[in-house]
Design a protein around this motif. Structure first.
Motif, PDB file in Angstrom:
ATOM      1  N   ARG A 151       0.830  -1.213   0.000  1.00 53.34           N
ATOM      2  CA  ARG A 151       0.000   0.000   0.000  1.00 53.34           C
ATOM      3  C   ARG A 151       0.860   1.256   0.000  1.00 53.34           C
ATOM      4  O   ARG A 151       0.714   2.150   0.837  1.00 53.34           O
ATOM      5  CB  ARG A 151      -0.971  -0.006   1.197  1.00 53.34           C
ATOM      6  N   ASN A 152       1.820   1.288  -0.943  1.00 47.02           N
ATOM      7  CA  ASN A 152       2.717   2.445  -1.092  1.00 47.02           C
ATOM      8  C   ASN A 152       3.489   2.766   0.181  1.00 47.02           C
ATOM      9  O   ASN A 152       3.794   3.932   0.467  1.00 47.02           O
ATOM     10  CB  ASN A 152       1.927   3.678  -1.556  1.00 47.02           C
ATOM     11  N   GLY A 153       3.812   1.737   0.925  1.00 46.83           N
ATOM     12  CA  GLY A 153       4.612   1.908   2.129  1.00 46.83           C
ATOM     13  C   GLY A 153       3.836   2.313   3.360  1.00 46.83           C
ATOM     14  O   GLY A 153       4.432   2.492   4.426  1.00 46.83           O
ATOM     15  N   THR A 154       2.523   2.451   3.265  1.00 45.09           N
ATOM     16  CA  THR A 154       1.734   2.818   4.442  1.00 45.09           C
ATOM     17  C   THR A 154       1.506   1.633   5.364  1.00 45.09           C
ATOM     18  O   THR A 154       1.068   1.814   6.501  1.00 45.09           O
ATOM     19  CB  THR A 154       0.369   3.404   4.038  1.00 45.09           C
ATOM     20  N   GLN A 155       1.811   0.425   4.878  1.00 46.74           N
ATOM     21  CA  GLN A 155       1.729  -0.765   5.703  1.00 46.74           C
ATOM     22  C   GLN A 155       2.905  -1.677   5.380  1.00 46.74           C
ATOM     23  O   GLN A 155       3.574  -1.530   4.356  1.00 46.74           O
ATOM     24  CB  GLN A 155       0.405  -1.517   5.475  1.00 46.74           C
ATOM     25  N   ALA A 156       3.139  -2.640   6.277  1.00 50.74           N
ATOM     26  CA  ALA A 156       4.212  -3.605   6.077  1.00 50.74           C
ATOM     27  C   ALA A 156       3.742  -4.971   6.541  1.00 50.74           C
ATOM     28  O   ALA A 156       3.002  -5.083   7.524  1.00 50.74           O
ATOM     29  CB  ALA A 156       5.461  -3.195   6.850  1.00 50.74           C
ATOM     30  N   ARG A 207       4.164 -19.594  -0.449  1.00 52.98           N
ATOM     31  CA  ARG A 207       3.919 -18.317  -1.149  1.00 52.98           C
ATOM     32  C   ARG A 207       4.477 -17.157  -0.348  1.00 52.98           C
ATOM     33  O   ARG A 207       5.089 -16.237  -0.907  1.00 52.98           O
ATOM     34  CB  ARG A 207       2.410 -18.146  -1.376  1.00 52.98           C
ATOM     35  N   LEU A 208       4.272 -17.170   0.959  1.00 52.22           N
ATOM     36  CA  LEU A 208       4.764 -16.080   1.799  1.00 52.22           C
ATOM     37  C   LEU A 208       6.281 -16.118   1.897  1.00 52.22           C
ATOM     38  O   LEU A 208       6.944 -15.072   1.923  1.00 52.22           O
ATOM     39  CB  LEU A 208       4.126 -16.177   3.187  1.00 52.22           C
ATOM     40  N   ASP A 209       6.852 -17.317   1.942  1.00 60.38           N
ATOM     41  CA  ASP A 209       8.320 -17.453   1.938  1.00 60.38           C
ATOM     42  C   ASP A 209       8.932 -16.821   0.694  1.00 60.38           C
ATOM     43  O   ASP A 209      10.001 -16.219   0.740  1.00 60.38           O
ATOM     44  CB  ASP A 209       8.714 -18.938   1.971  1.00 60.38           C
ATOM     45  N   ALA A 210       8.236 -16.964  -0.440  1.00 62.05           N
ATOM     46  CA  ALA A 210       8.790 -16.480  -1.705  1.00 62.05           C
ATOM     47  C   ALA A 210       8.863 -14.965  -1.769  1.00 62.05           C
ATOM     48  O   ALA A 210       9.695 -14.398  -2.491  1.00 62.05           O
ATOM     49  CB  ALA A 210       7.953 -17.015  -2.869  1.00 62.05           C
ATOM     50  N   GLY A 211       8.020 -14.254  -0.987  1.00 64.34           N
ATOM     51  CA  GLY A 211       8.021 -12.800  -0.987  1.00 64.34           C
ATOM     52  C   GLY A 211       7.457 -12.231  -2.270  1.00 64.34           C
ATOM     53  O   GLY A 211       6.912 -12.946  -3.122  1.00 64.34           O
ATOM     54  N   GLY A 212       7.570 -10.938  -2.439  1.00 63.02           N
ATOM     55  CA  GLY A 212       7.101 -10.283  -3.656  1.00 63.02           C
ATOM     56  C   GLY A 212       5.611 -10.444  -3.877  1.00 63.02           C
ATOM     57  O   GLY A 212       5.162 -10.721  -4.994  1.00 63.02           O
ATOM     58  N   LEU A 213       4.828 -10.256  -2.824  1.00 62.82           N
ATOM     59  CA  LEU A 213       3.378 -10.430  -2.937  1.00 62.82           C
ATOM     60  C   LEU A 213       2.788  -9.438  -3.928  1.00 62.82           C
ATOM     61  O   LEU A 213       3.153  -8.257  -3.949  1.00 62.82           O
ATOM     62  CB  LEU A 213       2.719 -10.246  -1.571  1.00 62.82           C
ATOM     63  N   ASP A 214       1.854  -9.912  -4.730  1.00 66.46           N
ATOM     64  CA  ASP A 214       1.146  -9.075  -5.694  1.00 66.46           C
ATOM     65  C   ASP A 214       0.083  -8.270  -4.948  1.00 66.46           C
ATOM     66  O   ASP A 214      -0.728  -8.830  -4.207  1.00 66.46           O
ATOM     67  CB  ASP A 214       0.498  -9.961  -6.750  1.00 66.46           C
ATOM     68  N   GLU A 215       0.084  -6.951  -5.131  1.00 69.34           N
ATOM     69  CA  GLU A 215      -0.903  -6.111  -4.449  1.00 69.34           C
ATOM     70  C   GLU A 215      -2.336  -6.541  -4.771  1.00 69.34           C
ATOM     71  O   GLU A 215      -3.240  -6.336  -3.971  1.00 69.34           O
ATOM     72  CB  GLU A 215      -0.699  -4.645  -4.852  1.00 69.34           C
ATOM     73  N   ALA A 271       3.261 -14.221  10.409  1.00 70.15           N
ATOM     74  CA  ALA A 271       3.392 -12.889   9.802  1.00 70.15           C
ATOM     75  C   ALA A 271       2.370 -11.957  10.435  1.00 70.15           C
ATOM     76  O   ALA A 271       1.297 -12.401  10.882  1.00 70.15           O
ATOM     77  CB  ALA A 271       3.171 -12.944   8.293  1.00 70.15           C
ATOM     78  N   VAL A 272       2.691 -10.678  10.470  1.00 70.25           N
ATOM     79  CA  VAL A 272       1.743  -9.656  10.914  1.00 70.25           C
ATOM     80  C   VAL A 272       1.721  -8.535   9.884  1.00 70.25           C
ATOM     81  O   VAL A 272       2.686  -8.321   9.138  1.00 70.25           O
ATOM     82  CB  VAL A 272       2.101  -9.073  12.303  1.00 70.25           C
ATOM     83  N   ARG A 273       0.625  -7.839   9.854  1.00 72.87           N
ATOM     84  CA  ARG A 273       0.446  -6.681   8.966  1.00 72.87           C
ATOM     85  C   ARG A 273       0.297  -5.445   9.837  1.00 72.87           C
ATOM     86  O   ARG A 273      -0.562  -5.401  10.733  1.00 72.87           O
ATOM     87  CB  ARG A 273      -0.783  -6.887   8.091  1.00 72.87           C
ATOM     88  N   LEU A 274       1.140  -4.449   9.598  1.00 76.29           N
ATOM     89  CA  LEU A 274       1.217  -3.282  10.480  1.00 76.29           C
ATOM     90  C   LEU A 274       1.144  -1.988   9.683  1.00 76.29           C
ATOM     91  O   LEU A 274       1.584  -1.921   8.535  1.00 76.29           O
ATOM     92  CB  LEU A 274       2.543  -3.294  11.251  1.00 76.29           C
TER      93      LEU A 274
END
Length: 573
Positions: A115-120, A209-217, A269-272
């Motif tokens: 989200r354009n860096g507003t979340q991680a 999928r999460l291990d691979a990284g690079g999640l598609d928005e 994983a957490v989303r912040l």
């Protein structure tokens, strides 16, 4: 501290170690007291036995390790950076009814900005300083700033412990969006995806999928019913006449799935949220011999300022002087090397201590003695104006303001000081950075003092206290029957949140458990809550809401049993 009757642990099936070795590899499965010591010993408190330490190298390996342990019926203790202050991520003694496997997540790094860096989205081994560095490039900040992060604290550890942080705008570390696993009543492991990301249909596929990284928005969804930080804390902390504390670990407001779980789930994983960085800031340094002056400042700023301080840190003269002498090497290491190198230095110290601890000829606390001697050779590190205020004033407050709040603070301070008891100055950039860094070296200074003065003190009791928001008598005066048991106190705190950290150095022969219980009775009588932000660990009792949270998440009591002085036995027996 709760006593536990000795129990004969239920031995793990012999095949478990073979299964774990097959999953993580022989290099990353540690057994034996020597190889596991630094994982079994808390940063500041607690130690105990463990069958093994597993260090998975992927989320899929973590899932397989958890399943193998669940099938074997052993206790799992999840451990990230092991920087906690209450022993909440290590065994505590040997009175458990099952064998223990510690799972260290230190190899599971990974942060993706969305989200354009507003979340991680952050994986289990990610460190606060890593997120801080990543979002700095886009003009943003994480929830917390240097503090526990300076010793490599993990992001997920903060969420699981509702860690407080020093930033007044943001409140405790909190999210309602996480990917985590629970051990169900029948012993099966359930993976719960509330991350808001479409990862697939099976646990294995999701974690790969999460291990691979690079999640598609396009696979990431927003959920207006789930928050990734506490959006209401600024209004909450401004209520200075409320008869409850602003934030504390037993607060039901911040217990939600992984948040406040205290290790009773396995978080993948957490989303912040991240936050805009305030680039236009000024630091103010205030000293006084009258606590009422700081009380008046706090109430005025919280009730009338349009802009809350970014930070407001308190340090008592006792802590100032203790840290100037015994926290100097920590200060210098962070100042010259940066926070990112400290985890490696602490790991080296741990290995050094473990090695020389086996040598009968080596003096106790050898590494602390060597580092203290080296620091003593270095020039004085604190600015002259700070040292002058130490000579003149008992109470110190560091105030960081941003934007339009700078003018508000200048105006109020100019009207308030100088007074017969106090004064202030506006810091240079160097003075401001060093003032806040000095404050955050306080905790380590207490550990160093104990190590070097075991002839005077057996131990210290560290209390992490949240006072009522309306409590104006924050400058502690101990009854004589308690004061005579100690040789001194080190006090600091997050002043505007009314959170105080106090280390009480006990005289030789004093019982730390009896002292702590006496102190907790005093705190109960004044409506304080504890702990404020360091997790209940094995030092503090969990209150009913927190106990229910643990039991709901972990019905078999297989994950980190015993924290909050709760049952250590299977199924909460």
């Amino acid at each position: 501290m709760q006593a536990h009757s000795p129990a004969s642990p239920v031995a793990a099936p012999p095949a478990l170690l073979d299964d774990l070795k097959a999953i993580v590899g022989g290099r990353y499965l540690l057994t034996g007291d020597r190889r596991t010591e630094r994982y079994r010993t808390g940063f500041r408190f607690g130690s105990g036995k463990a069958l093994a330490v597993a260090l998975p190298g992927s989320l899929l390996e973590l899932w397989k390790v958890v399943n193998a342990c669940a099938r074997a019926g052993v206790i799992i203790i999840m451990q990230a950076a092991n920087t906690g202050l209450t022993g909440g991520s290590t065994p505590d003694g040997d009175n458990y009814d099952r064998d223990i496997v510690i799972i260290s997540t230190t190899r599971l790094h990974g942060i993706q900005l969305i989200r354009n860096g507003t979340q991680a989205i952050c994986l289990p081994g990610s460190r606060l300083f890593e997120l801080e560095d990543m979002v700095a490039a886009i003009g943003r900040e994480p929830h917390s700033r240097i503090g526990s992060s300076c010793i490599g604290a993990s992001i997920l550890g903060g969420i699981c412990n509702n860690s407080g942080g020093a930033l007044i705008h943001r409140g405790p570390a909190y999210t309602e969006m996480a990917l985590y696993a629970r051990i169900m009543p029948g012993g099966e492991v359930e993976l719960v995806n509330h991350l808001g990301v479409d990862l697939g249909d099976t646990p294995e596929a999701m974690l790969e999928r999460l291990d691979a990284g690079g999640l598609d928005e396009a696979t990431i969804a927003d959920d207006p019913a789930r928050a990734c930080s506490d959006h209401t804390y600024q209004q909450h902390v401004r209520q200075v006449d409320a008869d409850t504390p602003a934030r504390f670990n037993n607060d039901p407001r911040h217990l939600h799935e992984a948040a406040g779980s205290g290790g009773h789930v396995v978080v993948f994983a957490v989303r912040l949220d991240t936050f805009p960085r305030e680039d236009d800031t000024v630091d103010f340094y205030i000293g006084t011999n009258d606590p009422a002056e700081l009380t008046a400042l706090r109430r005025t700023i919280l009730t009338s300022f349009a802009n809350l301080p970014i930070q407001g840190e308190y340090i008592h003269r006792s802590a100032f002087r203790l840290t100037e002498r015994y926290g100097k090497d920590t200060f210098l290491a962070i100042h010259y090397l940066g926070a990112r190198h400290l985890p490696r230095l602490f790991a080296l110290k741990g290995r050094f201590d473990a090695f020389f601890g086996r040598m009968r000829w080596a003096p106790r606390d050898l590494s602390d003695r060597l580092m203290q001697a080296a620091a003593a050779l270095m020039p004085r590190h604190l600015p002259e104006r700070m040292r002058d205020f130490d000579r003149r004033f008992e109470h110190h407050l560091m105030l960081r303001m941003g934007g339009h709040g700078i003018a508000e603070a200048r105006d109020l301070l100019a009207k308030t000081f100088p007074s017969p008891n106090g004064a202030w100055f506006e810091c240079t950039k160097d003075e401001g950075e060093k003032a806040f860094l000095h404050r955050f070296a306080v905790a380590g200074a207490s550990i160093r003092y104990r190590a070097l003065h075991r002839d005077l003190v057996d131990d210290f009791v560290a209390l992490d206290v949240a006072l009522r928001r309306d409590d104006q008598d924050w400058n502690e005066q101990l009854p004589e029957d308690i004061a005579k048991r100690i040789v001194g106190i080190s006090t600091c705190g997050h002043f505007f949140c009314h959170v105080f950290h106090r280390d009480y150095f006990l005289k030789k022969g004093e019982d730390p458990v009896a002292f702590e219980q006496a102190m907790l009775r005093l705190l109960d009588a004044r409506g304080a809550e504890y702990p404020a932000e360091h997790n209940v660990g094995h030092l503090y009792p969990a209150k009913q809401a927190l106990k229910e949270h643990y039991r709901t998440l972990d019905p078999t009591n297989s994950l980190n049993p015993g924290i909050g002085l709760t049952s250590r036995r299977a199924n909460w027996a």
